[in-house]
Design a protein around this motif. Structure first.
Motif, PDB file in Angstrom:
ATOM      1  N   ALA A  87       0.745  -1.118  -0.072  1.00 56.67           N
ATOM      2  CA  ALA A  87      -0.099  -0.061   0.034  1.00 56.67           C
ATOM      3  C   ALA A  87       0.730   1.076   0.115  1.00 56.67           C
ATOM      4  O   ALA A  87       0.325   2.365  -0.294  1.00 56.67           O
ATOM      5  N   HIS A  88       2.064   1.156   0.518  1.00 62.56           N
ATOM      6  CA  HIS A  88       3.153   2.324   0.343  1.00 62.56           C
ATOM      7  C   HIS A  88       3.898   2.338  -0.897  1.00 62.56           C
ATOM      8  O   HIS A  88       4.799   3.196  -1.065  1.00 62.56           O
ATOM      9  N   VAL A  89       3.815   1.346  -1.906  1.00 64.56           N
ATOM     10  CA  VAL A  89       4.336   1.808  -3.108  1.00 64.56           C
ATOM     11  C   VAL A  89       3.231   2.188  -4.322  1.00 64.56           C
ATOM     12  O   VAL A  89       2.405   1.791  -4.377  1.00 64.56           O
ATOM     13  N   HIS A  90       3.558   3.247  -4.943  1.00 60.99           N
ATOM     14  CA  HIS A  90       3.022   4.044  -5.846  1.00 60.99           C
ATOM     15  C   HIS A  90       3.466   4.040  -7.114  1.00 60.99           C
ATOM     16  O   HIS A  90       4.761   3.716  -7.292  1.00 60.99           O
ATOM     17  N   ASP A  91       2.585   4.210  -7.977  1.00 64.89           N
ATOM     18  CA  ASP A  91       3.250   4.200  -9.429  1.00 64.89           C
ATOM     19  C   ASP A  91       4.308   5.329  -9.457  1.00 64.89           C
ATOM     20  O   ASP A  91       4.082   6.395  -8.974  1.00 64.89           O
ATOM     21  N   ASP A  93       7.264   5.008  -8.351  1.00 60.08           N
ATOM     22  CA  ASP A  93       8.123   4.547  -7.393  1.00 60.08           C
ATOM     23  C   ASP A  93       9.460   3.655  -8.096  1.00 60.08           C
ATOM     24  O   ASP A  93       9.112   2.819  -8.761  1.00 60.08           O
ATOM     25  N   ARG A 113       1.875  -4.924 -11.178  1.00 64.22           N
ATOM     26  CA  ARG A 113       1.779  -3.530 -10.978  1.00 64.22           C
ATOM     27  C   ARG A 113       2.447  -2.679 -12.449  1.00 64.22           C
ATOM     28  O   ARG A 113       3.707  -3.322 -12.654  1.00 64.22           O
ATOM     29  N   VAL A 116       6.067   0.760 -11.781  1.00 64.69           N
ATOM     30  CA  VAL A 116       7.010   0.642 -10.657  1.00 64.69           C
ATOM     31  C   VAL A 116       8.145   0.033 -11.037  1.00 64.69           C
ATOM     32  O   VAL A 116       8.178  -0.936 -11.680  1.00 64.69           O
ATOM     33  N   LYS A 166      12.018   4.274  -1.994  1.00 60.89           N
ATOM     34  CA  LYS A 166      11.749   3.568  -0.897  1.00 60.89           C
ATOM     35  C   LYS A 166      12.698   2.266  -0.777  1.00 60.89           C
ATOM     36  O   LYS A 166      12.753   1.603  -1.752  1.00 60.89           O
TER      37      LYS A 166
END
Length: 263
Positions: A87-91, A93, A113, A116, A166
């Motif tokens: 949930a903390h990985v966003h497009d 990243d 995904r 990423v 991250k």
């Protein structure tokens, strides 16, 4: 107090669980230099093991579990941690996935995904992500069969040329105010290299690894970071982490319950 008696008293304190230099200084009313000198002498006699920021009983370091054992243990908990971390990985990243089975659980959540970029030394994660549309960069180095990850000088050099948004790290244990413990110095130092190159740091561990100093090699955590674990938010094991300003705690159990209520 004579040196011999003082060191015997210090040995008893370490064996009772007083492992931090600062705590030993306060307990004995001695300078840090004296405490460190006594700990070093006890370590030379093989009565204790020196750790980052303190010492530990020789007998407390556990044999490293086999890869097969780690794959089968706490599978549901690792999957929950993986979902909470995802949930903390966003497009957009660029992230780093550390070696280990818990970070491999995150890789499974990222499969498919788009947008990423995953940089990793985790061969278990590569096997999952390479079959999807996720862009993957594998850090080279020496293969460590017991964890199916790469490490060593080549991995360190590669990391020095990269930065990530991250970093998601695993560990054999995590201790509030001290850091991450690992079975080898190479593993611990590689994590230190990763931390230096990351804008944000996440540590993914099952609850049995909280406040666990099972190995003697340490990676300090001297910056803001996020702990993602399956422990319930009110679990006693989380208390020391929740009290520290630099730590943000994410409970996968709380995330799951929130999802259930929404559903």
């Amino acid at each position: 107090m004579k040196v011999a008696k003082r060191r015997e008293a210090m040995l008893r304190a370490v064996l009772s669980g007083m492992n931090d230099v600062s705590a030993l200084c306060e307990h004995f009313g001695m300078s840090e230099a004296t405490v460190r000198r006594d700990l070093r002498a006890l370590a030379d006699e093989r009565r204790i093991v020196r750790t980052y920021g303190g010492a530990a009983s020789v007998g407390m370091h556990e044999p490293e579990e086999s890869l097969d054992t780690r794959r089968e243990s706490f599978r549901e908990q690792k999957d929950a941690i993986g979902r909470a971390a995802a949930a903390h990985v966003h497009d957009g990243d660029t992230i780093f996935l550390d070696g280990g089975t818990t970070t491999a659980a995150l890789a499974r959540c990222l499969s498919g995904r788009e947008g990423v970029h995953v940089i990793t030394n985790n061969l278990l994660a590569v096997g999952v992500l390479a079959q999807s549309d996720v862009r993957v960069t594998l850090i080279g180095g020496d293969v460590r069969p017991s964890s199916m990850s790469t490490l060593g000088p080549l991995a360190q050099v590669a990391l020095s040329r990269l930065t990530v948004d991250k970093a998601f790290l695993g560990a054999d244990g995590v201790v509030a105010g001290r850091g991450l413990c690992e079975a080898t110095a190479e593993q611990a130092f590689l994590k230190e290299c990763i931390i230096r190159q990351a804008a944000s740091v996440f540590v993914l561990v099952t609850s049995n690894k909280l406040e666990r100093a099972s190995q003697q090699h340490w990676t300090p955590l001297e910056r803001d970071w996020t702990l993602v674990t399956d422990a319930a938010g009110d679990a006693p094991a989380l208390a020391r982490f929740a009290q520290r300003d630099e730590v943000t705690v994410v409970s996968a159990d709380a995330v799951r319950q929130a999802g259930d209520r929404v559903g």
